[in-house]
Design a protein around this motif. Sequence first.
Motif, PDB file in Angstrom:
ATOM      1  N   TRP A   1     -12.119   8.844   7.733  1.00 20.25           N
ATOM      2  CA  TRP A   1     -11.629   8.824   6.339  1.00 20.25           C
ATOM      3  C   TRP A   1     -10.723   7.629   6.054  1.00 20.25           C
ATOM      4  O   TRP A   1     -10.345   7.398   4.908  1.00 20.25           O
TER       5      TRP A   1
ATOM      6  N   THR B   1      -9.603   5.901   2.567  1.00 16.83           N
ATOM      7  CA  THR B   1     -10.544   5.216   1.680  1.00 16.83           C
ATOM      8  C   THR B   1     -10.840   6.102   0.460  1.00 16.83           C
ATOM      9  O   THR B   1     -10.847   7.333   0.555  1.00 16.83           O
ATOM     10  N   ASP B   2     -11.061   5.444  -0.681  1.00 16.97           N
ATOM     11  CA  ASP B   2     -11.203   6.178  -1.949  1.00 16.97           C
ATOM     12  C   ASP B   2     -12.268   7.278  -1.871  1.00 16.97           C
ATOM     13  O   ASP B   2     -12.051   8.397  -2.331  1.00 16.97           O
TER      14      ASP B   2
ATOM     15  N   GLY C   1      -3.066   4.987   0.416  1.00 15.38           N
ATOM     16  CA  GLY C   1      -3.852   3.775   0.646  1.00 15.38           C
ATOM     17  C   GLY C   1      -4.377   3.664   2.069  1.00 15.38           C
ATOM     18  O   GLY C   1      -5.215   2.816   2.368  1.00 15.38           O
TER      19      GLY C   1
ATOM     20  N   ARG D   1       0.848  -1.199   0.000  1.00 22.08           N
ATOM     21  CA  ARG D   1       0.000   0.000   0.000  1.00 22.08           C
ATOM     22  C   ARG D   1       0.880   1.245   0.000  1.00 22.08           C
ATOM     23  O   ARG D   1       1.935   1.265   0.641  1.00 22.08           O
TER      24      ARG D   1
ATOM     25  N   ARG E   1     -11.189  10.655  -0.182  1.00 21.04           N
ATOM     26  CA  ARG E   1      -9.969  11.361  -0.585  1.00 21.04           C
ATOM     27  C   ARG E   1     -10.187  12.864  -0.761  1.00 21.04           C
ATOM     28  O   ARG E   1      -9.324  13.661  -0.389  1.00 21.04           O
TER      29      ARG E   1
ATOM     30  N   SER F   1      -9.164   3.983   5.354  1.00 19.30           N
ATOM     31  CA  SER F   1      -9.565   2.719   4.738  1.00 19.30           C
ATOM     32  C   SER F   1      -9.518   1.635   5.813  1.00 19.30           C
ATOM     33  O   SER F   1      -9.009   1.861   6.924  1.00 19.30           O
TER      34      SER F   1
END
Length: 477
Positions: free
Chosen positions: A246, A172-173, A169, A165, A176, A248
């Motif tokens: 935020w 989380t997408d 990474g 990662r 962003r 992941s």
Amino acid sequence: MRVHTLIPSVVLLGSLSLTTACSSGPGAASAPDGAPSVAATPPTTVDPTKIKDLTIVNDSSNDRSCPWATSYPAVPGAEATTAAMKKYVDAYLANYLGTGGSGQASNCGGSADASEVPELNISFAFLVASGDVVGVRLLTQDRTGTGDGLTTRTYWYDGAAHASRTAIGLVTDSSRDAFLAAVKKQLKQRQGIDPNLLAELRATDIDDASFTPDGALKLSFDRGTVGVPAGGRYTVTLDRASVTPWLSAFGKRAQRQTTDPSRTLDLGATSTPTAAVPTETASGTDNTDCAQVKCIALTFDDGPAVTYTATLLKYLAQYKARATFFTVGQNVAAHPELVRAEAKAGHEVGNHSWSHPDLTRLTTAQVKQQLERTSAAITAATGTAPTLFRPPYGAVNAQVKAATSMSPVLWTLDTEDWKYRDATKVADTVIAKATRNDVVLMHDIHPTSVAAVPEILRTLSARGYHFVTVSRLRATL
Ligand code: ZN
């Protein structure tokens, strides 16, 4: 010319447009807010000896006109992340040497002006090695251009997904945009920020992120990426409460393994049989009188290195030869058992700095940090503080000498083993050139150098040489 092609485009823009503003003295690499510094990253809570079968991948040149040293860790089970670091290091080095196929000319060998001699140093620091999470920061100090030349990047391994990662990474997408907005909001108010560069900053440009012990996420920006601060580099810290939503799934695990580490690292790596560490014990103190007999001091730099150093110790024991090891602190910390074996077998352990920079290019505080941290690691491993140091590249001046009570040791016979990587050539060089009381420079990070040792010991023993430590040689001359 600074090596640019491997650096993210935003760095390139920053460096080019801000070059004139990047005047920096020798102290510019220091980071007043505790951010990464070339001198040595601050110790973390990660104990590398707890990482089973850890190998440190080292390489270096000893060429004063083209100095470079690189290192990164290979953690069993985290091969994808090791491969990512290797790719970065290999490409950066090839570019530095002008062998990268990018059209970049070599930085080396062109100038007789000492102030223009380049230097490349890539070292590492563990951030996390716990549960199924590994985090490593690579620090690249590139002295081929203006500015402070320090680039940092964090590399992460996600053991649950078996994937490498990047820093972003951890986020989380879908978060962003919100994350990036919060980062920009903090940076906007800092002195020296370039609004155009800040506007261009993308989430994927953020390449150094790590958690603080209380779970905040700390980002670090190379000088020039978003502007040029008065000193050090820009950092942004997002506190735990605001950053956690935020993160992941991996980011949350990395956060937890930082704030509340598991006792062990478990990546499901198949355990390989641990290489045996020689248990040779010296038979008393060495009373060799070099005024009476022919002496020679073999010295081995840059280790200890897994498997090679242990093999070397076996060879030396077979000939009852003593040697001196100038060890690099980050390798001592990873493998104290090898350094302990060196000392137990009657060899001398010296200090070769923490991460192998040219000490003459550092501030006094940075020199002290490089040497003292290494001496502490050696003392922890052997119970004895080193009294000798070998400056990387043999580069030493009055300022470096004044920074330590240890005595500097250079050499009288250079095998250039780092260049040839050829056991026969290394053995032939030593055998052809050896004279009484020589201090021979070799490196135990190269298997070819270690393989040259039996022939050296056999031939020179037959010629009546006694193999002694540097301190023994000095004591009886
Ligand atoms: Zn060295």
